[in-house]
Design a protein around this motif. Structure first.
Motif, short mmCIF file in Angstrom:
data_model
loop_
_atom_site.label_atom_id
_atom_site.label_comp_id
_atom_site.label_asym_id
_atom_site.label_seq_id
_atom_site.Cartn_x
_atom_site.Cartn_y
_atom_site.Cartn_z
N MET A 91 39.11 52.17 12.61
CA MET A 91 41.14 52.88 12.91
C MET A 91 41.57 51.88 13.14
O MET A 91 43.07 51.12 13.13
CB MET A 91 40.59 54.28 13.30
CG MET A 91 40.37 55.24 11.64
SD MET A 91 41.07 56.42 11.96
CE MET A 91 39.77 57.20 13.57
N VAL A 92 41.78 51.50 14.64
CA VAL A 92 42.75 50.75 15.29
C VAL A 92 42.84 49.20 14.44
O VAL A 92 44.21 48.33 14.80
CB VAL A 92 42.44 50.77 16.26
CG1 VAL A 92 43.87 49.95 17.78
CG2 VAL A 92 42.50 52.59 17.69
N ASP A 93 41.93 48.82 14.82
CA ASP A 93 41.97 47.57 14.11
C ASP A 93 42.58 47.61 12.47
O ASP A 93 43.20 46.76 12.54
CB ASP A 93 40.43 47.04 13.73
CG ASP A 93 39.81 45.50 13.11
OD1 ASP A 93 40.36 44.49 14.41
OD2 ASP A 93 39.92 44.96 12.56
N ALA A 94 42.32 48.43 11.99
CA ALA A 94 42.84 48.35 10.82
C ALA A 94 44.38 48.55 10.88
O ALA A 94 45.14 47.90 10.17
CB ALA A 94 41.90 49.47 9.60
N ALA A 95 44.79 49.53 11.40
CA ALA A 95 45.88 50.28 12.43
C ALA A 95 47.15 48.53 12.94
O ALA A 95 48.13 48.63 12.00
CB ALA A 95 46.03 51.38 12.60
N VAL B 127 44.35 58.18 18.94
CA VAL B 127 43.18 58.06 18.71
C VAL B 127 41.81 57.80 19.42
O VAL B 127 40.49 58.36 18.66
CB VAL B 127 43.29 57.48 17.11
CG1 VAL B 127 42.51 55.66 17.44
CG2 VAL B 127 42.52 57.38 15.87
N VAL B 128 41.89 56.12 20.51
CA VAL B 128 40.50 56.72 20.24
C VAL B 128 40.15 57.01 22.03
O VAL B 128 38.77 57.40 22.00
CB VAL B 128 40.99 54.86 21.36
CG1 VAL B 128 41.12 53.76 20.01
CG2 VAL B 128 42.18 54.90 22.59
N LEU B 129 40.94 58.55 21.95
CA LEU B 129 40.50 58.93 22.87
C LEU B 129 39.91 60.38 22.33
O LEU B 129 39.71 61.18 22.99
CB LEU B 129 41.69 60.09 23.57
CG LEU B 129 42.41 58.54 24.45
CD1 LEU B 129 43.43 59.33 25.23
CD2 LEU B 129 41.39 58.36 25.41
N GLU B 130 39.56 60.82 20.81
CA GLU B 130 39.38 61.75 19.99
C GLU B 130 38.05 61.91 21.00
O GLU B 130 37.64 63.23 21.03
CB GLU B 130 39.55 61.13 18.71
CG GLU B 130 39.01 62.16 17.88
CD GLU B 130 39.20 61.60 16.10
OE1 GLU B 130 40.10 61.31 15.71
OE2 GLU B 130 38.30 62.14 15.68
N THR B 131 36.80 61.04 20.82
CA THR B 131 35.51 61.79 20.63
C THR B 131 35.59 61.97 22.60
O THR B 131 34.61 63.01 22.78
CB THR B 131 34.58 60.26 20.96
OG1 THR B 131 34.55 60.02 19.46
CG2 THR B 131 33.02 61.07 20.77
N LEU B 132 36.61 61.34 23.35
CA LEU B 132 35.94 62.22 24.56
C LEU B 132 36.66 62.99 24.56
O LEU B 132 35.89 64.26 26.06
CB LEU B 132 37.15 60.82 25.48
CG LEU B 132 36.14 61.34 26.92
CD1 LEU B 132 35.03 60.94 27.63
CD2 LEU B 132 37.72 60.30 27.53
N ILE B 133 37.77 63.54 24.51
CA ILE B 133 38.80 64.50 24.30
C ILE B 133 37.55 66.11 24.09
O ILE B 133 37.13 67.17 24.33
CB ILE B 133 40.16 64.94 23.76
CG1 ILE B 133 40.86 63.68 25.00
CG2 ILE B 133 40.90 66.00 22.91
CD1 ILE B 133 42.19 63.95 24.13
#
Lengths: 440, 440
Positions: free
Chosen positions: A16-20, A120-126
């Protein structure tokens, strides 16, 4: 050994970061929210845990060369994204419920304000940290409330993933457990550790008496002898014979506990060991602890049920984009609208309304205000307790909630919060949340 | 970050070593056994997992200065024990069921032969790894067997402790899952990773069409578009409008799946997107996957249920001293005899008896033989398959079961073992183990 938590991440966050980055939306200011649509397993309340160690992990969330090389070699993202990841430091702000706080369906447990890409990259960790630790703390709090003040030790490391075990010990301690068997939890979080011997120690020796003598020789009379390897009645007699009536405690790990505990107490007393305590540790959970409330138990040890959330091993939290600023300055609330999994868009602030006896009556969620804004309706500070505190401001964490100090603070907060819950919260049966969640 | 697994240990293991060093029994040659008294949750069989990564952790199990200092400062053990721990390297032998093997109640999944002290300190680590990984693999294998060959991706990292997530991805892969969302599992274990975008990506953009265009621009037509953020019918139409009929796949994460999947398939076909696949990912478990067996689903994504063992988050394994040599050369079988938790003493060897069609009929456990000894009754090698393999001999691990190679080997072994289970093994309903365990 893993050196960075950066790859404790689902692949889609990086794509998602890549596409955004390519579509020019990665920089948009966003508000993400972690919340649970319902409480686990028909519970009346939940206890938030994991916050302190999560904030530490977010501080350590960096993409170093080994991570970047792997992402490049496996074609996960492209060069502009790799460059962006190489510089990643979370620079946004996070507000949330204080660790140890009670929560209810919809409670905005954590709000992350940052660019889309940073958040968004913190989603899984959180979610990993909050879901597991909250599951354990929510189960543990119920065990504590039925234990009537008797200490409970967490000893479930063997029934959890080896690293989960450390987090479980910490979450149970926050929820009011007194100690853990896990040495790493002692080292990392300062939690008191306990334990003396297993059945294997008795079986190793030529006789039960040899084993008891060896243990008393090593640890003194104040030790806890495990008396159910062969026959409980003989075990108790032998324990007092070896250690005398000053024996610290006996541990029982099998049998029909209410009956057995009663008999062991009588036997100890008849042998003059009136100060010898009784610890029980046989597959306990909140229900069996409750069933022992009339028995002369002095302490409990709980394993499997607490580390697996007693039937609810994940707290069901989700992490949703609730608002963004587009290319402008105004927050635009956003929400998924298709069936079943609707959510409420917009920034949120939460307060708990208390009545004149300082008993909680409602979880009020103000929608549309930022966590720093003044909630609508001018809350009366004596009757509405604000639930969200700043955890990270512009990338800088509040140290008071981290490490050992933060763990103790969370444990104290949990104890004070329990005072304000309605007594119905402590009923063990499945039911509705003890207070309603109201959106304003 | 933790540098050594040595403190992933319950305190009582070290206090037992401490007392046994003092009583002169620490050196006694012992046989410990890991087994489960029952299968989780009314299952018909279980799948052993964790073995490979456990053997690696045992190899890394060392007490370095930070661990020794902490144990000394906290008075956990005394100086002779600290000296012994400083030199700790596991020098014994371990046999066990190959990773990926099916198991049943009483199956001797792992046998540790070493001095008492060397073997007892591994108790928690062995049980943590085997209990969690086996729980996940046992649940995952059932999902695979009802998926009718359609690929299943593991995407439950967010519903497990952050480190458990890596182990869960590996265990699910061994059980036949095709991929994981977890990047660290990709890096550490070589498991294929997958994932494209979440609802937040759609919500971030000004329109759903903008989001789809951004994703297709970044990843090409072969990507998977998530089509249920607002309205599924509109989402499908838009997806094909943006990507054309060559779109790789659509993902559905909500709704009454059998109905929705049918409608989406029809709509895709009517738009000419006959090759576009359908992936579903909405709170699936073995039962909902089974209910979709007649629906035109191409792939599944499973989260919470697989990483939490689908109702059985710990496999219930225990680690017991079953024999020791006292101060002599003969094995002395030992067993706890008090109520409820009896175990069978003595060294054990296990074989699976197959009938003429190579279908499993019995789990036969020979008691009294060492794992290297010849089982009584001269097993016919074509009809009795030996289940225990050497994993560590005199402290040296068999490399073939470690790392990425070991993970692939375990996955292949699981696939071959499934061929020999009776078909009743694959019924989803609760029931008895599909073959009996027989002690000889």
């Amino acid at each position: 050994m893993i050196s960075s938590p950066a790859l404790l991440t689902d692949r889609y966050e990086l794509t998602m970061v890549d596409a955004a980055i390519q579509s020019g939306t990665a920089h948009r200011e966003c508000m993400f929210e972690a919340f649970a649509r319902r409480l686990p397993n028909g519970r009346r309340y939940g206890i938030v845990a994991g916050t302190g160690r999560l904030i530490e992990l977010i501080g350590a969330f960096r993409f170093e060369d080994p991570e970047l090389d792997w992402l490049r070699d496996n074609g996960v993202v492209r060069q502009p994204t790799l460059d962006w990841l190489a510089d990643y430091r979370f620079s946004g702000s996070i507000w949330g419920y204080q660790e140890g706080e009670a929560y209810f369906p919809g409670s905005p447990l954590m709000t992350v304000e940052s660019s889309f890409a940073e958040g968004v990259v913190l989603e899984t960790l959180i979610l990993s940290v909050l879901n597991y630790d909250t599951s354990v703390a929510s189960a543990a709090a119920r065990m504590v409330s039925v234990s009537l003040g008797r200490p409970i030790a967490e000893m479930g490391s063997r029934r959890a993933n080896e690293k989960s075990a450390i987090a479980a010990a910490r979450a149970a301690y926050i929820a009011g457990f007194s100690a853990t068997s896990n040495l790493e939890a002692g080292r990392t979080w300062g939690i008191p550790t306990m334990g003396t011997a297993a059945h294997s120690f008795t079986l190793l020796h030529d006789t039960e008496e040899d084993a008891f003598r060896a243990q008393v020789a090593a640890f003194g009379l104040d030790t806890t002898l495990l008396i159910d390897t062969y026959d409980i009645r003989n075990g108790v007699e032998l324990a007092v014979k070896v250690a005398g009536p000053g024996l610290g405690a006996v541990r029982i790990d099998s049998g029909d506990l209410p009956t057995v505990v009663e008999a062991v107490r009588e036997q100890l007393d008849s042998l003059g060991a009136v100060g010898t305590k009784i610890t029980v540790t046989s597959d306990l959970d909140e229900y069996t602890i409750g069933a022992l409330s009339g028995a002369p138990v002095d302490a409990y040890g709980v394993g499997t049920s607490v580390v697996t959330g007693s039937g609810a091993p994940a707290a069901g939290m989700v992490y949703k984009l609730v608002a963004h600023k587009g290319d402008g300055e105004e927050w635009i609330p956003v929400a998924k609208t298709s069936a079943q999994k609707m959510s409420v868009g917009g920034r949120k602030t939460a307060v708990r309304r208390l009545d004149s006896t300082r008993t909680a009556r409602e979880e009020i969620i103000y929608v549309g205000d930022g966590p720093e804004g003044e909630p609508e309706g001018s809350p009366d500070s004596s009757r509405e307790r604000r639930l969200m505190i700043p955890l990270i401001r512009d990338g800088v964490a509040d140290e008071r909630y981290l490490g050992r100090e933060g763990t103790v603070r969370a444990r104290q907060h949990r104890a004070s919060v329990m005072q304000e819950l309605p007594v119905e919260a402590f009923r063990l049966g499945h039911g509705e949340p003890v207070i309603p969640t109201v959106y304003r």
